[in-house]
Design a protein around this motif. Structure first.
Motif, PDB file in Angstrom:
ATOM      1  N   ALA A  72       0.823  -1.210   0.000  1.00  0.00           N
ATOM      2  CA  ALA A  72       0.000   0.000   0.000  1.00  0.00           C
ATOM      3  C   ALA A  72       0.861   1.265   0.000  1.00  0.00           C
ATOM      4  N   VAL A  73       2.029   1.228   0.667  1.00  0.00           N
ATOM      5  CA  VAL A  73       2.873   2.429   0.759  1.00  0.00           C
ATOM      6  C   VAL A  73       3.982   2.451  -0.290  1.00  0.00           C
ATOM      7  N   SER A  74       4.229   1.315  -0.944  1.00  0.00           N
ATOM      8  CA  SER A  74       5.255   1.254  -1.991  1.00  0.00           C
ATOM      9  C   SER A  74       4.815   0.225  -3.030  1.00  0.00           C
ATOM     10  N   LYS A  75       4.040   0.666  -3.999  1.00  0.00           N
ATOM     11  CA  LYS A  75       3.351  -0.252  -4.910  1.00  0.00           C
ATOM     12  C   LYS A  75       4.293  -1.086  -5.776  1.00  0.00           C
ATOM     13  N   HIS A  76       5.468  -0.544  -6.089  1.00  0.00           N
ATOM     14  CA  HIS A  76       6.359  -1.267  -7.005  1.00  0.00           C
ATOM     15  C   HIS A  76       7.213  -2.321  -6.298  1.00  0.00           C
ATOM     16  N   THR A  77       7.248  -2.311  -4.963  1.00  0.00           N
ATOM     17  CA  THR A  77       8.143  -3.199  -4.208  1.00  0.00           C
ATOM     18  C   THR A  77       7.717  -4.666  -4.316  1.00  0.00           C
ATOM     19  N   LEU A  78       8.708  -5.530  -4.541  1.00  0.00           N
ATOM     20  CA  LEU A  78       8.471  -6.974  -4.554  1.00  0.00           C
ATOM     21  C   LEU A  78       8.904  -7.563  -3.215  1.00  0.00           C
ATOM     22  N   PHE A  79       8.175  -8.600  -2.769  1.00  0.00           N
ATOM     23  CA  PHE A  79       8.441  -9.221  -1.472  1.00  0.00           C
ATOM     24  C   PHE A  79       8.765 -10.698  -1.635  1.00  0.00           C
ATOM     25  N   VAL A  80       9.747 -11.177  -0.868  1.00  0.00           N
ATOM     26  CA  VAL A  80      10.056 -12.602  -0.756  1.00  0.00           C
ATOM     27  C   VAL A  80      10.060 -12.929   0.731  1.00  0.00           C
ATOM     28  N   VAL A  81       9.449 -14.041   1.115  1.00  0.00           N
ATOM     29  CA  VAL A  81       9.344 -14.376   2.538  1.00  0.00           C
ATOM     30  C   VAL A  81      10.318 -15.480   2.926  1.00  0.00           C
ATOM     31  N   LEU A  82      10.817 -15.394   4.139  1.00  0.00           N
ATOM     32  CA  LEU A  82      11.606 -16.453   4.761  1.00  0.00           C
ATOM     33  C   LEU A  82      10.685 -17.222   5.690  1.00  0.00           C
ATOM     34  N   SER A  83      10.647 -18.546   5.554  1.00  0.00           N
ATOM     35  CA  SER A  83       9.681 -19.318   6.331  1.00  0.00           C
ATOM     36  C   SER A  83      10.281 -20.631   6.785  1.00  0.00           C
ATOM     37  N   GLY A  84      10.103 -20.945   8.061  1.00  0.00           N
ATOM     38  CA  GLY A  84      10.448 -22.268   8.553  1.00  0.00           C
ATOM     39  C   GLY A  84       9.376 -23.256   8.123  1.00  0.00           C
ATOM     40  N   HIS A  85       9.698 -24.551   8.165  1.00  0.00           N
ATOM     41  CA  HIS A  85       8.734 -25.555   7.708  1.00  0.00           C
ATOM     42  C   HIS A  85       7.437 -25.507   8.502  1.00  0.00           C
ATOM     43  N   ALA A  86       7.547 -25.246   9.810  1.00  0.00           N
ATOM     44  CA  ALA A  86       6.349 -25.212  10.655  1.00  0.00           C
ATOM     45  C   ALA A  86       5.442 -24.049  10.276  1.00  0.00           C
ATOM     46  N   GLU A  87       5.998 -23.051   9.591  1.00  0.00           N
ATOM     47  CA  GLU A  87       5.210 -21.867   9.219  1.00  0.00           C
ATOM     48  C   GLU A  87       4.842 -21.889   7.744  1.00  0.00           C
ATOM     49  N   PHE A  88       4.950 -23.070   7.102  1.00  0.00           N
ATOM     50  CA  PHE A  88       4.816 -23.087   5.646  1.00  0.00           C
ATOM     51  C   PHE A  88       3.443 -22.624   5.165  1.00  0.00           C
ATOM     52  N   THR A  89       2.403 -22.877   5.936  1.00  0.00           N
ATOM     53  CA  THR A  89       1.080 -22.416   5.520  1.00  0.00           C
ATOM     54  C   THR A  89       1.047 -20.893   5.432  1.00  0.00           C
ATOM     55  N   TYR A  90       1.857 -20.223   6.279  1.00  0.00           N
ATOM     56  CA  TYR A  90       1.947 -18.765   6.191  1.00  0.00           C
ATOM     57  C   TYR A  90       2.621 -18.356   4.885  1.00  0.00           C
ATOM     58  N   ALA A  91       3.635 -19.120   4.477  1.00  0.00           N
ATOM     59  CA  ALA A  91       4.311 -18.816   3.218  1.00  0.00           C
ATOM     60  C   ALA A  91       3.336 -18.956   2.055  1.00  0.00           C
ATOM     61  N   GLN A  92       2.490 -19.978   2.117  1.00  0.00           N
ATOM     62  CA  GLN A  92       1.451 -20.139   1.108  1.00  0.00           C
ATOM     63  C   GLN A  92       0.559 -18.898   1.042  1.00  0.00           C
ATOM     64  N   LYS A  93       0.133 -18.456   2.199  1.00  0.00           N
ATOM     65  CA  LYS A  93      -0.743 -17.290   2.270  1.00  0.00           C
ATOM     66  C   LYS A  93      -0.046 -16.062   1.703  1.00  0.00           C
ATOM     67  N   ALA A  94       1.248 -15.946   1.974  1.00  0.00           N
ATOM     68  CA  ALA A  94       2.007 -14.807   1.471  1.00  0.00           C
ATOM     69  C   ALA A  94       2.003 -14.778  -0.049  1.00  0.00           C
ATOM     70  N   LEU A  95       2.105 -15.944  -0.679  1.00  0.00           N
ATOM     71  CA  LEU A  95       2.055 -16.006  -2.141  1.00  0.00           C
ATOM     72  C   LEU A  95       0.708 -15.515  -2.649  1.00  0.00           C
ATOM     73  N   ASN A  96      -0.339 -15.865  -1.924  1.00  0.00           N
ATOM     74  CA  ASN A  96      -1.668 -15.400  -2.313  1.00  0.00           C
ATOM     75  C   ASN A  96      -1.819 -13.899  -2.107  1.00  0.00           C
ATOM     76  N   PHE A  97      -1.041 -13.328  -1.187  1.00  0.00           N
ATOM     77  CA  PHE A  97      -1.072 -11.892  -0.947  1.00  0.00           C
ATOM     78  C   PHE A  97      -0.236 -11.131  -1.969  1.00  0.00           C
ATOM     79  N   GLY A  98       0.410 -11.854  -2.877  1.00  0.00           N
ATOM     80  CA  GLY A  98       1.173 -11.181  -3.918  1.00  0.00           C
ATOM     81  C   GLY A  98       2.666 -11.222  -3.723  1.00  0.00           C
ATOM     82  N   ALA A  99       3.186 -12.061  -2.797  1.00  0.00           N
ATOM     83  CA  ALA A  99       4.629 -12.176  -2.636  1.00  0.00           C
ATOM     84  C   ALA A  99       5.237 -12.790  -3.896  1.00  0.00           C
ATOM     85  N   PHE A 100       6.449 -12.366  -4.222  1.00  0.00           N
ATOM     86  CA  PHE A 100       7.125 -12.881  -5.420  1.00  0.00           C
ATOM     87  C   PHE A 100       7.534 -14.337  -5.233  1.00  0.00           C
TER      88      PHE A 100
END
Length: 478
Positions: A72-100
């Motif tokens: 919302a504050v920087s529209k052109h910025t791309l995001f990549v998430v760091l995720s442990g295996h136990a948090e993998f469902t969060y990584a999935q959600k991040a992809l749905n939120f538009g993470a690269f």
């Protein structure tokens, strides 16, 4: 030079990434770092970086919230998430939120370097792309959760979302090239990726719209995902996400058609536990059985694309976690997985074949003395399926050999007849289960392909010269 910010609540991870990754080689410069999401958001708004590498679980503002607010504050910025295996469902959600993309912890420096290479290409393509029209702006706003922008674009295009009388249904189509404009049907279309299109359609026009799309595809393969009906903007992002997942129905089931958003929670977690247990115990039979069980659930529509992505990535992670160099691929999102395999059967077959040498001793080592190609293939089939019912007639039909010739050839090449060989493999597996599990003798017999308890114990005694119970009692305590 592209600019980057690193966000993680573990200072040593930030310093390790700064020192261990050759950022300049990939055209990046680290211009800031933050220990929590709130601090990172301030940096993103002030520095407007090209790329943010962020942890998922952080104080004040987690990674998912940072992606939404950061876009919302920087529209052109791309995001990549760091995720442990136990948090993998969060990584999935991040992809749905538009993470690269994402990188699983513990990560290798080479993995980060590879990610930067792909980011550099994506950023270069983004800067060379012509300015977005209102349609592209709409999709980006939906992904970023910018409801004010979404509202404005809808109103400018004569599709205000006011009340139940103007309910909208998101529709996502996966297939060949498709027009974004359809005459005589009030809608708003936007391209989501190559051969993937999104549409917002008034509910009373949905039937006519779907008919037009199906007619446009004819005999060409397609998959249409239908989101939830909505009359308020707050539910739009979730409904588009649901439609997007449903649009991978062709990948999951192998059948073209129209797929509706899932409502019930998926039971994939229980299957993942079985897979993890099989890998930990190096139990090839259980691993294959788990894969085949999930195949059935994909075909009947119980499991969907998000389940396929979680299954594949978790399985590959489990191999690397246990110190096995699986050497397989990891994919950055659903679309990448879809483009590589095409359907879930190809994905499951890959996992079964690719991981075969890591779970049990290589079958090829057992067949060094076997010269006949079909007998080698039969032995591989037996080792993948000996807990199921296997008969000479079924093998004869599958491998196109007459029953008598198959029996003769098998005895000549292997040194024992078919029944003896299969029984010995089953008893060896039973021994493994007796040592490694607390299953009852009856349960072990069934898992090994013996439907009759007394027949199982009789065969066990003949091969091992003791009963299953005696065998278990003789084993040293774990």
């Amino acid at each position: 030079m592209y600019t980057a910010i690193i966000v993680d609540d573990e200072p040593w991870i930030i310093e390790g990434l700064k020192a261990g990754v050759d950022w300049g080689e990939r055209g990046f410069s680290v211009i800031g770092d933050a220990r929590n999401g709130q601090e990172a958001l301030v940096l993103i708004e002030r520095l407007q970086p090209d790329f943010v590498l962020t942890d998922i679980k952080m104080p004040l503002l987690n990674g998912l919230e940072l992606i939404k607010k950061g876009k919302a504050v920087s529209k052109h910025t791309l995001f990549v998430v760091l995720s442990g295996h136990a948090e993998f469902t969060y990584a999935q959600k991040a992809l749905n939120f538009g993470a690269f993309g994402y990188c699983l912890k513990p990560f290798e420096i080479e993995e980060i370097q590879s990610m930067l290479k792909r980011l550099s290409k994506a950023l270069a393509a983004k800067k060379n792309r012509p300015s977005h029209d209102h349609v592209s702006e709409l999709y980006e706003a939906i992904c970023a959760g910018e409801m004010d922008t979404v509202k404005r674009v809808l109103e400018e295009n004569g599709m205000p979302l006011n009340d139940a009388r103007t309910s909208i249904i998101p529709i996502v189509v996966q297939g060949k090239e498709l027009p974004l404009a359809w005459p005589n049907i009030k809608h708003l279309g936007f391209r989501m990726s190559l051969r993937r299109y999104g549409f917002l359609v008034y509910e009373h026009h949905v039937k006519a719209f779907l008919q037009s799309v199906v007619e446009a595809y004819g005999t060409a393969p397609y998959s249409i995902g239908i989101g939830h009906s909505l009359s308020e903007l707050a539910r739009l992002e979730g409904s588009v996400e649901s439609a997007s997942l449903a649009a991978y129905g062709l990948f999951s089931t192998g059948k073209p058609g129209i797929y509706y958003s899932a409502i019930a929670d998926s039971p994939i977690v229980e299957h993942l536990k079985g897979i993890a247990d099989a890998i930990t115990r190096k139990d090839r039979i259980q691993f294959v059985a788990c894969m085949e069980s999930t195949r059935v659930h994909f075909h009947d529509g119980t499991f969907r694309m998000n389940d396929a992505y979680l299954l594949f990535t978790s399985t590959m992670y489990l191999f690397t976690r246990d110190g096995m160099k699986a050497g397989g691929k990891l994919f950055e999102g659903y679309q990448h997985l879809y483009e590589h395999f095409g359907n879930v059967d190809a994905m499951l077959d890959y996992l079964i074949v690719h991981t075969s040498g890591f779970i049990v001793e290589d079958v090829e080592a057992r067949t060094m003395s076997v010269s006949h190609k079909k007998i080698k293939d039969i032995l591989l089939y037996i080792h993948n399926n000996y807990t199921q019912e296997i008969t000479i007639p079924s093998l004869s039909e599958k491998f196109q050999l007459s029953p008598n010739y198959l029996c003769h050839l098998f005895k000549k090449e292997v040194g024992e007849n078919f029944v003896e060989y299969v029984s010995r493999q089953r008893i060896q597996y039973a021994c493994k289960l007796l040592v490694e599990t607390t299953l009852s003798i009856h349960e072990i017999g069934e898992k090994c392909g013996f439907n009759d308890y007394f027949y199982f114990t009789r065969i066990f005694k003949r091969i091992k010269s003791m009963s299953p119970t005696q065998y278990r009692e003789k084993q040293p305590p774990p």
